[in-house]
Design a protein around this motif. Structure first.
Motif, short mmCIF file in Angstrom:
data_model
loop_
_atom_site.label_atom_id
_atom_site.label_comp_id
_atom_site.label_asym_id
_atom_site.label_seq_id
_atom_site.Cartn_x
_atom_site.Cartn_y
_atom_site.Cartn_z
N ILE A 395 -1.66 4.46 1.93
CA ILE A 395 -1.37 3.69 0.72
C ILE A 395 -0.98 2.26 1.07
CG2 ILE A 395 0.22 3.50 -1.24
CD1 ILE A 395 0.32 6.56 -1.29
N LYS A 396 -0.16 2.11 2.10
CA LYS A 396 0.30 0.78 2.50
C LYS A 396 -0.87 -0.10 2.90
CE LYS A 396 3.48 -1.55 5.66
NZ LYS A 396 4.47 -1.39 6.74
N ASN A 397 -1.86 0.49 3.56
CA ASN A 397 -3.03 -0.28 4.00
C ASN A 397 -4.16 -0.25 2.96
OD1 ASN A 397 -2.71 -1.14 7.08
ND2 ASN A 397 -1.71 0.87 6.83
N LYS A 398 -3.85 0.32 1.76
CA LYS A 398 -4.80 0.36 0.64
C LYS A 398 -6.12 1.01 1.05
CE LYS A 398 -2.79 -3.81 -1.37
NZ LYS A 398 -3.02 -5.21 -1.82
N LYS A 446 -20.07 8.06 14.33
CA LYS A 446 -19.41 8.08 13.02
C LYS A 446 -18.19 7.18 12.98
CE LYS A 446 -20.89 12.77 11.79
NZ LYS A 446 -20.42 14.15 11.47
N VAL A 447 -17.62 6.87 14.16
CA VAL A 447 -16.41 6.04 14.19
C VAL A 447 -16.67 4.67 13.57
CG1 VAL A 447 -14.79 4.85 15.73
CG2 VAL A 447 -15.42 7.23 16.17
N ASP A 448 -17.87 4.16 13.76
CA ASP A 448 -18.20 2.80 13.31
C ASP A 448 -18.00 2.62 11.80
OD1 ASP A 448 -19.16 0.16 13.88
OD2 ASP A 448 -21.01 0.74 12.85
N GLY A 449 -18.13 3.72 11.05
CA GLY A 449 -17.99 3.60 9.60
C GLY A 449 -16.58 3.80 9.10
N MET A 450 -15.61 4.00 9.99
CA MET A 450 -14.23 4.26 9.58
C MET A 450 -13.45 2.96 9.42
SD MET A 450 -14.35 7.43 9.25
CE MET A 450 -15.73 8.51 9.60
N THR A 451 -12.45 3.01 8.52
CA THR A 451 -11.61 1.82 8.29
C THR A 451 -10.18 2.02 8.76
OG1 THR A 451 -11.19 2.64 6.05
CG2 THR A 451 -12.97 1.05 6.32
N GLY A 452 -9.73 3.27 8.80
CA GLY A 452 -8.37 3.58 9.26
C GLY A 452 -8.35 4.87 10.06
N ILE A 453 -7.68 4.83 11.19
CA ILE A 453 -7.68 5.98 12.10
C ILE A 453 -6.25 6.45 12.36
CG2 ILE A 453 -8.19 6.75 14.46
CD1 ILE A 453 -10.70 6.43 12.95
N ARG A 476 -12.36 -2.42 20.06
CA ARG A 476 -13.66 -3.07 20.13
C ARG A 476 -14.37 -3.04 18.77
NH1 ARG A 476 -14.06 -0.16 25.02
NH2 ARG A 476 -15.50 1.33 24.03
N GLN A 477 -14.16 -1.92 18.04
CA GLN A 477 -14.81 -1.78 16.74
C GLN A 477 -14.03 -2.47 15.61
OE1 GLN A 477 -17.77 -0.42 16.43
NE2 GLN A 477 -17.87 0.19 18.58
N GLY A 478 -12.83 -2.96 15.95
CA GLY A 478 -12.02 -3.64 14.94
C GLY A 478 -11.48 -2.69 13.89
N ILE A 479 -11.22 -1.46 14.27
CA ILE A 479 -10.74 -0.45 13.32
C ILE A 479 -9.22 -0.34 13.41
CG2 ILE A 479 -10.85 1.99 12.69
CD1 ILE A 479 -13.64 2.06 13.97
N GLU A 480 -8.55 -0.30 12.26
CA GLU A 480 -7.11 -0.24 12.18
C GLU A 480 -6.60 1.13 12.65
OE1 GLU A 480 -3.26 -1.66 11.36
OE2 GLU A 480 -5.19 -2.73 11.35
N VAL A 481 -5.61 1.12 13.52
CA VAL A 481 -4.96 2.37 13.96
C VAL A 481 -3.65 2.52 13.17
CG1 VAL A 481 -3.96 3.65 15.88
CG2 VAL A 481 -5.95 2.17 16.27
N LEU A 482 -3.63 3.50 12.28
CA LEU A 482 -2.47 3.70 11.42
C LEU A 482 -1.27 4.29 12.19
CD1 LEU A 482 -4.27 5.14 8.27
CD2 LEU A 482 -3.75 2.76 8.83
N GLY A 483 -1.55 5.05 13.25
CA GLY A 483 -0.48 5.69 14.02
C GLY A 483 -0.98 6.89 14.77
#
Length: 488
Positions: A395-398, A446-453, A476-483
């Motif tokens: 939710i915090k990262n929308k 499939k990782v390439d299409g993710m926005t939050g991990i 490298r993929q610029g994907i946000e790591v939530l935790g």
């Protein structure tokens, strides 16, 4: 990835968590060392029985000796007995020449110290008597035992290293006339291989002389022992040289005589010699065994030593604990006690623990020790906290779509991912679970299409290097790591 620090409490807990293996090590050690003690006991019992059975062997030897004594004439028997005596003398003198302290001193370089004491009393007759008394007191085992206690030199050797003589009339000391005229004196000569050892031996003799003087005063009256002279130096001792040479000649002569005589033995003489020496050995073994078994019960049976059992148990558990310690130090897999924030600089949003109902009492106690000073949660509570943390992060990262990713989820983290997915989808958040992204090409694509991990990693299964590689891939993929979530 930052360097991991060793937590002493966590290390102890990790070793204790292998309590089943420790118990197995205790049992194996106790059984093996107990078995070893039984084998040793069994051998001792057998040896005892063999010695007891030598009575029959003695009878056979005696009969053979009687027969040979009849077959041999007196001169032949005497020749054999003489050689046996010579061998006994050879053993004693050879041992003395090799082991006695005085026999090891270089006669051309002898460290020597001389002490001259004056015996001073009012009564002239008492002076003469005291001179003889001190001579007798110092030339005995009392001094020898004292020196052994103070210096470690065997008492049997002291008599050849300390020479004591009582003389009359010592009017001159260092070339000058003294008041000692007409009184008795003691002359003590000490020899050793080096000056340091000689001084140590001399000091021991001096302390003994003073101790004896104090003990004699109540018996013979007040008197003084005045040390008139103490000299030290290195000398050539021809007397010691003659004694060493003499002993060497005697030993060599005996060796030659024995060898020559044995060559000339007849067949019966050789048998007679062999039987006599065999009988001596049997008699000696019986005496030694009698001393050993004197206080033992008449019927000996093999037994297991409790001391060996305890020693084996302690030794094996110590070795096993040492192996666990080494494994802990070189461990390359994630631990429950690790902090992802400290190691990888990502938020640790949950630790999902096992159901305590499935744990043994010992495991529960170890968990309490691991969480000492920390609040403890049940499996349901830890799962609920992880769900809420993931929901808040999304939710915090929308984000309406997130991915639960990890290595080897099948080792036990897949159930946690399934439960989280079910709970989050009820809240309107789509969840994708990807396993073995580093090793599965389809999952990596499939990782390439993710926005939050959210990383979900199984403790004891996921490697530290694998987590670092996953984070590098996401960066490298610029994907946000939530935790990250650690599953026990």
């Amino acid at each position: 990835m930052e360097e991991r620090e060793i937590d002493l409490l966590d290390m102890i807990v990790d070793i204790l968590s292998h309590w089943r293996g420790l118990l197995v090590a205790v049992m194996i050690g106790a059984v093996l060392m107990g078995g070893l003690s039984y084998v040793k006991s069994y051998r001792n019992v057998k040896n005892t029985q063999m010695v007891e059975e030598t009575g029959l062997e003695d009878e056979t030897v005696e009969k053979q000796l009687e027969q040979l004594e009849e077959d041999l004439d007196e001169s032949q028997r005497a020749a054999v007995l003489t050689i046996i005596d010579d061998e006994r003398e050879f053993v004693w003198k050879d041992k003395y020449s090799r082991e006695a302290t005085s026999m090891q001193i270089d006669p051309l370089n002898v460290a020597q110290r001389q002490l001259v004491y004056q015996i001073k009393t009012v009564d002239d007759n008492q002076r003469q008597r005291l001179g003889a008394v001190y001579g007798d007191i110092l030339n005995n085992v009392g001094l020898y035992n004292w020196v052994e206690e103070k210096t470690g030199i065997p008492a049997a050797d002291v008599g050849t290293l300390v020479l004591i003589s009582a003389t009359s009339s010592t009017p001159f000391v260092n070339g000058e006339l003294t008041e000692a005229f007409g009184t008795d004196s003691l002359k003590i000569t000490v020899i050793q291989s080096d000056d340091e050892s000689c001084k140590k031996l001399t000091d021991a003799v001096k302390s003994y002389v003073e101790q004896q003087r104090e003990s004699l005063v109540p018996e013979v009256g007040e008197h003084e022992l005045i040390l008139l002279s103490e000299s030290a130096g290195t000398v050539v001792d021809t007397g010691l040289m003659d004694r060493q040479v003499s002993y060497g000649n005697v030993v060599n002569s005996l060796r030659s005589t024995i060898a020559s005589a044995k060559v000339g033995f007849s067949e019966n003489q050789q048998k007679y010699y062999d039987l006599l020496t065999q009988k001596e050995e049997i008699d000696k073994e019986e005496v030694d065994q009698k001393d050993i078994t004197e206080n033992q019960p008449e019927i000996a049976v093999p037994s297991v030593s409790k001391k060996y059992i305890l020693l084996g148990a302690f030794l094996f558990v110590f070795v096993y604990a040492g192996i666990l310690f080494v494994v802990y130090l070189f461990n390359s897999k994630l631990r429950v006690s690790d902090e992802l924030q400290n190691l990888y600089h990502i938020p640790q949003i949950g630790v999902v623990v096992k159901d305590s109902k499935k744990k043994k009492f010992v495991d529960k106690w170890i968990d309490d020790l691991r969480n000492y000073g920390k609040r403890k949660f049940t499996a349901e509570q830890s799962m609920e906290l992880a769900f809420v943390a993931v929901k808040i992060a999304a939710i915090k990262n929308k984000l309406n779509d997130i991915c639960l990713m990890g290595c080897n989820l099948g080792a036990g983290a897949d159930t946690v991912c399934a439960n989280l997915k079910s709970a989050l989808e009820k809240e309107g958040i789509n969840v994708t679970v990807l396993d073995n992204v580093l090793y599965n090409a389809e999952s990596m694509e499939k990782v390439d299409g993710m926005t939050g991990i959210v990383l979900v990693e199984k403790a004891g299964s996921t490697l530290y290097s694998e987590i670092a590689s996953e984070l590098a891939l996401l960066k490298r993929q610029g994907i946000e790591v939530l935790g990250g979530i650690i599953v026990e």
